[in-house]
Design an enzyme around this catalytic site. Structure first.
Site, PDB file in Angstrom:
ATOM      1  CB  THR A 117      57.432  40.574   1.395  1.00  0.00           C
ATOM      2  OG1 THR A 117      56.176  41.115   0.977  1.00  0.00           O
ATOM      3  CG2 THR A 117      57.529  39.166   0.862  1.00  0.00           C
ATOM      4  CE1 TYR A 141      59.288  39.756  -3.869  1.00  0.00           C
ATOM      5  CE2 TYR A 141      57.096  40.125  -2.968  1.00  0.00           C
ATOM      6  CZ  TYR A 141      58.464  40.356  -2.934  1.00  0.00           C
ATOM      7  OH  TYR A 141      58.984  41.171  -1.970  1.00  0.00           O
TER       8      TYR A 141
END
Ligand code: UDP
Length: 322
Positions: A117, A141
């Site tokens: 990501t 995250y």
């Protein structure tokens, strides 16, 4: 034809990748614990329900299917949740990935394509961001995704694993004709939430901040169609299986759209105006995120061809059931 184990293959990105791999002639095995995935999204090959932290189960799966490559999409992904409960994220995402990497090593499976990501970069120091941008995540995250990148890099150096770290920007869109699309619970993403407001599933859409330093004051994001993402995954897997080198590549369209521009595009595509109100900034949002996707274009011959209108049209067809 190769056999690809897709973890998280019943989830949003994983299911589109499984479909694209099957369409490219590969054999797909989906492994998913269904904590966020949907059983009915896994329909392009055998499905096994299980957790990536289950070493015995993974061992049996590798013995049964002998995958040539793993596409690792299984993860907890909600940034806000990761701030509230990092233990769950480190356990599921990082411990899970380490168990998976060990199962691969034991089975001598050496191609690892990983759903990473742009959140691994953290606050942008420059735009567009290329793969050399420092990686300094802003959330647990993002850190779990970066940790997995590093673990697989270390496995590559020591054990001959090959990896592709695919760093997504804003995945969006759907494959409505195939019965798969975005379905998160709770939903936090801009496009589905704006469409829910049109469908009367939400009262309205809140624009999180209009005092950013962008062209209209609202946050700018790089939305990339999930089918374009899926296509890049097929290319990355085929590259590794064909003897190509490991890589880390941004997957974004390469340009940005503000929240207001997104709402205007939704009106253009659906013919309806989203009822929107202003709201304060959402904690942790960067003003602007845009990918430099030249590495994926060069190394994977990837051409993300579906623009924002196509993304919205597919998302609208998916959410409205049309
Ligand atoms: N956003 C918004 N209202 C919403 C949800 C999102 O204004 O209800 C904005 C958010 O601030 C961000 C952009 O839309 O700038 C994209 O948000 P999303 O959660 O879809 O993706 P993110 O970029 O946070 O991963």
């Amino acid at each position: 034809m190769a056999t690809i184990l897709v973890t998280g293959g019943a989830g949003y990105v994983g299911s589109h990748c499984a479909m694209a791999l099957a369409n490219a002639g590969h054999r797909v095995v989906v492994y998913d614990n269904l904590c966020n995935g949907h059983r009915e999204f896994a329909k392009w090959g055998p499905f096994a329900e299980g957790d990536i932290r289950d070493r015995a189960r993974l061992g049996a799966l590798f013995a049964e299917h002998k995958p040539d490559a793993v596409l690792h999409c299984a993860a907890l992904i909600e940034v806000g949740e990761s701030v509230k409960d990092p233990a769950r994220f480190w356990d599921n995402n990082v411990v899970g990935a380490l168990v998976l990497l060990e199962a691969m090593r034991a089975a001598d499976c050496r191609a690892f394509v990983f759903s990473s990501t742009c959140a691994t970069y953290g606050a942008p120091l420059r735009l567009p961001m290329n793969e050399e941008h420092p990686q300094n995540p802003l959330s647990p995250y993002g850190w779990t995704k970066l940790a997995i990148e590093q673990a697989s890099r270390d496995y590559a150096a020591a054990y001959g694993l090959k990896f592709a770290h695919l760093r997504y920007f804003n995945a969006a869109g759907a494959a409505p004709g195939e019965g798969i699309g975005e379905r998160h619970e709770p939903e936090t993403h801009a496009i589905p939430l704006a469409l829910f407001a049109l469908l009367g599933k939400r009262e309205g859409f809140k624009i999180f901040g209009d005092d950013y330093e962008t062209r209209d004051g609202t946050c700018l994001r790089d939305y990339v169609h999930v089918l374009d993402l899926a296509d890049a995954h097929v290319r990355a897997i085929e590259r590794l299986l064909g003897g190509g080198a490991s890589l880390a590549a941004n997957l974004g369209a390469g340009d940005g759209v503000t929240v207001r521009e997104l709402l205007a595009a939704i009106e253009r595509v659906t013919g309806r105006a989203v009822p929107a109100t202003m709201a304060p900034r959402r904690a942790g949002d960067a003003p602007a995120l845009v990918a430099d996707n030249s590495l994926a274009r060069r190394e994977l011959a990837w051409r993300p061809g579906r623009g924002v209108d196509a993304i919205i049209a597919d998302a609208w067809a998916w959410h409205s059931g049309k």
